[in-house]
Write a protein that holds these residues in place. Structure first.
Motif, mmCIF file in Angstrom:
data_model
loop_
_atom_site.group_PDB
_atom_site.id
_atom_site.type_symbol
_atom_site.label_atom_id
_atom_site.label_comp_id
_atom_site.label_asym_id
_atom_site.label_seq_id
_atom_site.Cartn_x
_atom_site.Cartn_y
_atom_site.Cartn_z
ATOM 1 N N SER A 131 74.042 29.672 8.544
ATOM 2 C CA SER A 131 74.879 28.971 9.537
ATOM 3 C C SER A 131 76.283 29.764 9.481
ATOM 4 C CB SER A 131 74.825 27.666 9.344
ATOM 5 O OG SER A 131 75.421 27.278 7.957
ATOM 6 N N GLU A 167 77.040 32.622 8.682
ATOM 7 C CA GLU A 167 77.202 34.027 9.233
ATOM 8 C C GLU A 167 77.083 33.934 10.921
ATOM 9 O OE1 GLU A 167 75.549 32.957 6.688
ATOM 10 O OE2 GLU A 167 75.601 34.432 5.093
ATOM 11 N N LYS A 168 76.050 33.079 11.321
ATOM 12 C CA LYS A 168 75.956 32.856 12.641
ATOM 13 C C LYS A 168 77.120 32.218 13.397
ATOM 14 C CE LYS A 168 71.244 31.945 12.208
ATOM 15 N NZ LYS A 168 70.036 30.961 11.962
ATOM 16 N N GLY A 185 78.682 34.276 16.357
ATOM 17 C CA GLY A 185 78.946 33.997 17.699
ATOM 18 C C GLY A 185 80.321 33.681 18.220
ATOM 19 N N THR A 202 70.987 31.982 16.846
ATOM 20 C CA THR A 202 72.515 32.733 16.701
ATOM 21 C C THR A 202 73.094 32.658 18.213
ATOM 22 O OG1 THR A 202 71.519 34.092 15.022
ATOM 23 C CG2 THR A 202 73.642 34.692 16.025
ATOM 24 N N TYR A 248 74.988 29.292 18.555
ATOM 25 C CA TYR A 248 76.476 29.262 18.031
ATOM 26 C C TYR A 248 77.604 30.108 18.897
ATOM 27 C CZ TYR A 248 74.870 27.427 13.461
ATOM 28 O OH TYR A 248 74.518 26.492 12.465
ATOM 29 N N GLY A 268 69.406 37.109 20.893
ATOM 30 C CA GLY A 268 68.859 36.966 19.552
ATOM 31 C C GLY A 268 67.706 37.630 19.143
ATOM 32 N N LEU A 288 72.788 39.727 18.677
ATOM 33 C CA LEU A 288 73.352 38.793 17.562
ATOM 34 C C LEU A 288 72.468 38.772 16.688
ATOM 35 C CD1 LEU A 288 75.281 36.484 20.019
ATOM 36 C CD2 LEU A 288 75.867 38.732 19.545
ATOM 37 N N ASP A 298 72.214 37.918 12.179
ATOM 38 C CA ASP A 298 72.606 38.003 10.816
ATOM 39 C C ASP A 298 71.823 39.107 9.899
ATOM 40 O OD1 ASP A 298 70.515 36.337 8.919
ATOM 41 O OD2 ASP A 298 70.704 35.163 11.103
ATOM 42 N N THR A 333 76.622 41.595 13.446
ATOM 43 C CA THR A 333 75.932 41.206 12.289
ATOM 44 C C THR A 333 77.038 40.954 11.150
ATOM 45 O OG1 THR A 333 74.242 41.558 10.653
ATOM 46 C CG2 THR A 333 75.619 43.538 11.212
#
Length: 256
Positions: free
Chosen positions: A77, A79-80, A84, A104, A107, A173, A207, A209, A232
């Motif tokens: 979360s 990272e996302k 975002g 992702t 977010y 995503g 997008l 991670d 990323t």
């Protein structure tokens, strides 16, 4: 020639450093044949120390199963959230953008506060609901068959609507990014809709991670040559970043 033990240790050390290794690279580094390396990878996989992939190996299982969006939203979360937030800053006044489905991009939707008017076309119900209250955003919700695990639609109705649009950017995503196989998702119909989205957009921004790299889902979306940018996080292997950039892809790596 390196001994068996030395080769195996070199492979494991390379995997820990890069996250993924290629047979041809190992042949050059260890001065042995591809047959020898493939036997080494088979042995190490049998010992549960790696997973073989097409042309190489990875430390984590590259094959992904479908999971509900409510379960995936809390994974990676931090990272996302960063991905975002950064991606939202790429939206320009009067943009017409496509937003695919996934946690992702959800977010990403939370951070959309455009200066000026923006038109958003999306397959994701949770994305549409997140941005529907914003006075500067016009939302076009694609219709079709609803995938309950992703809270998004797929199918011929959604694909046909896209034929009438030309968008500046697609924010996509994915479930997996493999250097050889390309971009994938766990659902075949979603992969087909994603391909239509790419065709309807001038620029595709992925997008993803760092946990998505070296993974494969059931449905192939496209090859790496069909995308322009990946956003990323800094847990991605530098080797993978170098390979992507060598292929002409703009890679944005955000610190976490």
């Amino acid at each position: 020639m390196s001994s068996l033990v030395e080769r195996h240790q070199h492979i494991i050390d390379s995997l820990k450093k890069k996250g993924i290794v290629q047979v041809l690279d190992l042949c050059r580094e260890l001065d042995v044949s591809s047959v020898t390396i493939r036997k080494d990878l088979q042995f190490l996989e049998d010992k549960n120390q790696l997973f073989r992939t097409h042309g190489g190996a990875t430390l984590s299982n590259p094959y992904i199963g479908d999971r509900p969006v409510i379960e995936k939203v809390s994974i990676q979360s931090t990272e996302k959230e960063k991905i975002g937030q950064y991606a939202a800053g790429l939206i320009e006044p009067n943009d017409c953008i496509l937003i695919a489905s996934g946690t992702t991009v959800f977010y990403f939707a939370k951070h959309i506060h455009p200066k000026g008017n923006v038109t958003v076309i999306t397959a994701a119900l949770n994305v549409a609901m997140e941005i529907a209250h914003h006075p500067g955003i016009e939302v076009i919700q694609l219709g079709g068959i609803m995938r309950k695990t992703s809270s998004s639609v797929t199918g011929i109705y959604a694909e046909k609507i896209l034929e009438d649009f030309s968008c500046s950017k697609l924010f996509l995503g994915v479930d997996g990014i493999d250097l050889e196989f390309g971009l994938t998702t766990t659902n075949m119909m979603e992969a087909q809709l994603n391909r239509k989205m790419i065709a309807a957009s001038r620029k595709t921004i992925v997008l993803a991670d760092s946990s998505k790299f070296g993974k494969r889902g059931f449905g192939k979306i496209c090859g790496l040559e069909d995308i322009e940018q990946i956003i990323t996080d800094s847990n991605i292997s530098q080797h993978i970043v170098d390979e992507l950039r060598a292929g002409g892809i703009e890679v944005t790596v955000l610190p976490v």
